[in-house]
Design an enzyme around this catalytic site. Structure first.
Site, PDB file in Angstrom:
ATOM      1  N   GLU A 108      35.895  70.306  18.316  1.00  0.00           N
ATOM      2  CA  GLU A 108      34.290  70.080  18.774  1.00  0.00           C
ATOM      3  C   GLU A 108      33.968  68.432  18.687  1.00  0.00           C
ATOM      4  O   GLU A 108      34.893  68.058  18.409  1.00  0.00           O
ATOM      5  CB  GLU A 108      33.591  70.341  17.891  1.00  0.00           C
ATOM      6  N   HIS A 130      20.887  72.135  18.192  1.00  0.00           N
ATOM      7  CA  HIS A 130      21.778  72.129  19.497  1.00  0.00           C
ATOM      8  C   HIS A 130      21.770  71.189  20.819  1.00  0.00           C
ATOM      9  O   HIS A 130      20.262  71.836  21.759  1.00  0.00           O
ATOM     10  CB  HIS A 130      22.232  72.780  19.219  1.00  0.00           C
ATOM     11  N   ARG A 144      26.247  65.516  17.984  1.00  0.00           N
ATOM     12  CA  ARG A 144      25.798  66.280  18.701  1.00  0.00           C
ATOM     13  C   ARG A 144      24.316  65.782  18.773  1.00  0.00           C
ATOM     14  O   ARG A 144      23.704  66.603  19.312  1.00  0.00           O
ATOM     15  CB  ARG A 144      25.130  67.625  17.758  1.00  0.00           C
TER      16      ARG A 144
HETATM   17  C1  SIN Z   1      28.958  75.906  18.349  1.00  0.00           C
HETATM   18  O1  SIN Z   1      29.447  76.596  18.011  1.00  0.00           O
HETATM   19  O2  SIN Z   1      28.350  74.926  18.795  1.00  0.00           O
HETATM   20  C2  SIN Z   1      28.385  75.762  16.423  1.00  0.00           C
HETATM   21  C3  SIN Z   1      28.346  75.030  15.453  1.00  0.00           C
HETATM   22  C4  SIN Z   1      27.776  74.751  14.846  1.00  0.00           C
HETATM   23  O3  SIN Z   1      27.066  74.597  14.798  1.00  0.00           O
HETATM   24  O4  SIN Z   1      28.435  73.422  13.688  1.00  0.00           O
END
Ligand code: SIN
Ligand code: FAD
Length: 579
Positions: free
Chosen positions: A142, A260, A317
């Site tokens: 991620e 997000h 993010r």
């Molecule tokens: C996501 O799956 O993008 C959310 C992950 C997170 O909030 O840590």
């Protein structure tokens, strides 16, 4: 109004269960811990405490599954014994500190990243199974992680799989008589005696009830409902923060609310209708999709993230969310949306990959009228996670004796000014356990020394003089917060927000607990109190840092390339009240 009696004492002096915390309290009469909230933090902590011989009463305001945890997709970050090649705990720590924009409590980060693997084992003991690949756990990548280290379950259904297993374990223990569960039990205030928290008052079936204990662990999650667009379910109404603040606990870091970048914008393309009967809950498109290679494009089909950050779609993010906001403002469409292009993933990894790796998202996007193997997904930032919260030390202790807090409601400082992806579930596990360990050790649950605390001064929300009352509504509050205290802020917007909130507060009186039994009225007051505190904290921090971005402070402090300072200095009329 009837007042049900405190739940009967549970069986005493049991043998420790499989999830027992080593070295637990050894007094003859087990202490009673009241856990408020049934997300990952509350469920896991309740199980550990019950298996260690404590009496546990678990309250939750809805069904046990109603939580942010249930919707978690990407997974849980952890460096295990067999990590991805080159990955280390030190790298996880460094990534967390970097994403946190230099604002993390380094000791909290170290504890979270080093102890996390222990709690992954703890989860497995309670029946959680993570997806596997090549004989080991499948590890996802991620944004802002330097290596794949995200454990997931059911592909993109991690939260639901984890919560379901923990709920099964909790219900088993309830059947065995070693844990009491109360659902649809909405905590409304904390009971105190001589400055110590001694229980919880709650509403159940419209009736006021109380439960007493030796300590209370708040695990009530976040507050996404403060904003008009959020990834959070309806239970996320800042209740825990409001209860704690009214009881005298210090909050901290409230200006840091994470948005997000990729929440589905509900209007399906080409005017097609969403399939009937589908869950209308907001749909987050997991960062793991960008981790697999999806990119962001604007309405002109142009990929734009590279111009804002060298890591493009995999930048932290906060950077991606504000780049989208700034880019939309630059295009003259501040309330618009951009698109996530996941088609590139199938073109590299082959047809069927998206459905296999992201089964829930495939089904939910189809339900919204979008075939993401062939079409772009309209997305925009949405309120997601509160880094700030009730200030705690590294044992989950708040500044009020008898009161613990852990998980999203708390602020240990582990998430800094911007949380690294998939570190929230991890934090809930590690600090939920540490709070239980402290409770079992018989700690007095108060600050060890006043100077052990580094908290913000509690903003005084009611000090401004107020004139005319203005009508308050939850929708009005959410629109106000999105427009004036959202992804992009400045001093003028914040002061306008503060004035409106104060006018509402003069009528609604959020500092008081409502006398009636209407749960929504309680939530409204909690939201209003939390909004005042957030805006006051945001006004106090005049520089941009992490997720707190002020367009009236230098842009380079917020991780975005200098070339976009001009855009960032624009006076933004509204921030992302998207269609
Ligand atoms: C996501 O799956 O993008 C959310 C992950 C997170 O909030 O840590
Ligand atoms: P929650 O899971 O929110 O649980 C709070 C509980 O408290 C709920 O049961 C609620 O009903 C209860 N409650 C609240 N108020 C009261 C009250 N007054 N009385 C009684 N009960 C009350 N994080 C990750 O690490 N990885 C991810 O992949 C990830 N994906 C996410 C996807 C989505 C869509 C969302 C919304 C969040 C995601 N997050 C993710 C963030 C993460 O899910 C949350 O931060 C985390 O689950 C919080 O856990 P918690 O136990 O602290 O609170």
């Amino acid at each position: 109004m009837t007042t049900p009696p405190t739940p009967a004492p549970l069986e005493r002096r049991r043998a420790p269960g499989p999830g027992a915390v080593p070295g637990g309290r050894s007094t003859a009469a087990p202490a009673r811990l009241i856990v408020v909230g049934s997300g990952i933090t509350g469920l896991y902590a309740a199980l550990l405490a019950a298996d260690s011989g404590a009496e546990v009463v678990l309250l939750s305001k809805g069904r046990l599954r109603e939580s942010n945890t249930w919707y978690a997709q990407g997974g849980i970050s952890a460096v295990l014994d067999g990590p991805a090649p080159g990955d280390t705990v030190a790298a996880h720590i460094a990534d967390t500190l970097r994403a946190g924009a230099g604002h993390c409590n380094e000791e909290a980060v170290r504890l979270m990243c080093t102890e996390g693997r222990r709690d992954i084992v703890g989860l497995q003991r309670f029946g959680v199974h993570f997806d596997a690949a090549d004989g080991g756990p499948a590890l996802g990548l991620e944004a802002a992680h330097s290596a794949p280290r995200i454990l997931h379950a059911g592909g993109d259904a991690t939260g639901a799989k984890v919560a379901a297993a923990l709920i099964r374990s909790v219900l088993d223990r309830q059947s065995d008589g070693i844990l009491t569960v109360r659902t649809f039990a909405h905590a409304t205030s904390l009971l105190q005696h001589n400055g110590r928290v001694t229980g919880v008052e709650f509403l159940q079936d419209g009736n006021r009830a109380t439960v007493h204990g030796d300590a209370v662990l708040l695990a009530t999650g976040g507050a996404g409902q403060l904003f008009a667009q959020t990834t959070n379910p309806t239970v996320a109404t800042a209740d825990g923060l409001a209860l704690a603040v009214r009881a005298g606990a210090a909050p901290t870091d409230l200006e840091f609310f994470q948005f997000h970048p990729t929440c589905l914008v509900s209007t399906p393309p080409s005017g097609r209708a969403a399939a009937p009967g589908l869950d209308q809950a907001p749909l987050l498109i997991s960062e793991a999709v960008r981790g697999e290679g999806a990119v962001l494009v604007d309405g002109n089909g142009k990929r734009f993230m590279r111009a804002y950050h060298p890591d493009a779609e995999l930048a932290p993010r906060d950077v991606v969310s504000r780049s989208i906001a700034l880019h939309l403002a630059k295009l003259g469409d501040p309330n618009g949306h951009v698109y996530l292009d996941a088609r590139v993933i199938e073109s590299i990894k082959g047809p069927g990959f998206l459905a296999r790796r992201f089964p829930t998202l495939t089904q939910r996007t189809l339900g919204a009228g979008i075939d993401w193997t062939r079409e772009l997904v309209p997305v925009a930032p949405a309120a997601h996670y509160w880094m700030g919260g009730v200030a705690t030390d590294l044992h989950g202790r708040t500044t009020v004796p008898g009161l613990y807090a852990a998980g999203e409601v708390a602020c240990t400082g582990a998430q800094g000014a911007n949380r690294l992806a998939s570190n929230s579930l991890l934090e809930g596990l590690v600090f939920g356990r540490r709070a239980v360990e402290d409770f079992l050790a018989g700690s007095p649950t108060g600050p060890s020394a006043p100077d052990a605390w580094e908290t913000d001064t509690v903003p005084e929300p009611f000090e401004r003089s107020v004139t005319e009352p203005a009508p308050f509504s939850r929708d009005g509050l959410r629109q106000l917060m999105t427009a004036k205290a959202g992804v992009l802020r400045d001093g003028v917007l914040l002061s306008e927000a503060g004035e409106t909130l104060d006018r509402w507060a003069a009528v609604v009186r959020p500092e008081r607990v409502p006398a009636g039994g209407d749960v929504r009225e309680h939530e409204d007051r909690n939201l209003l109190l939390a909004a005042q505190l957030l805006v006051a904290a945001a006004q106090e921090r005049i520089e941009s840092l992490g997720a707190h971005y002020r367009s009236d402070s230098p842009a380079d402090a917020a991780g975005i390339s200098d070339g976009f300072e001009e855009t960032s200095r624009m006076r933004l009329k509204a921030s992302l009240v998207h269609d």
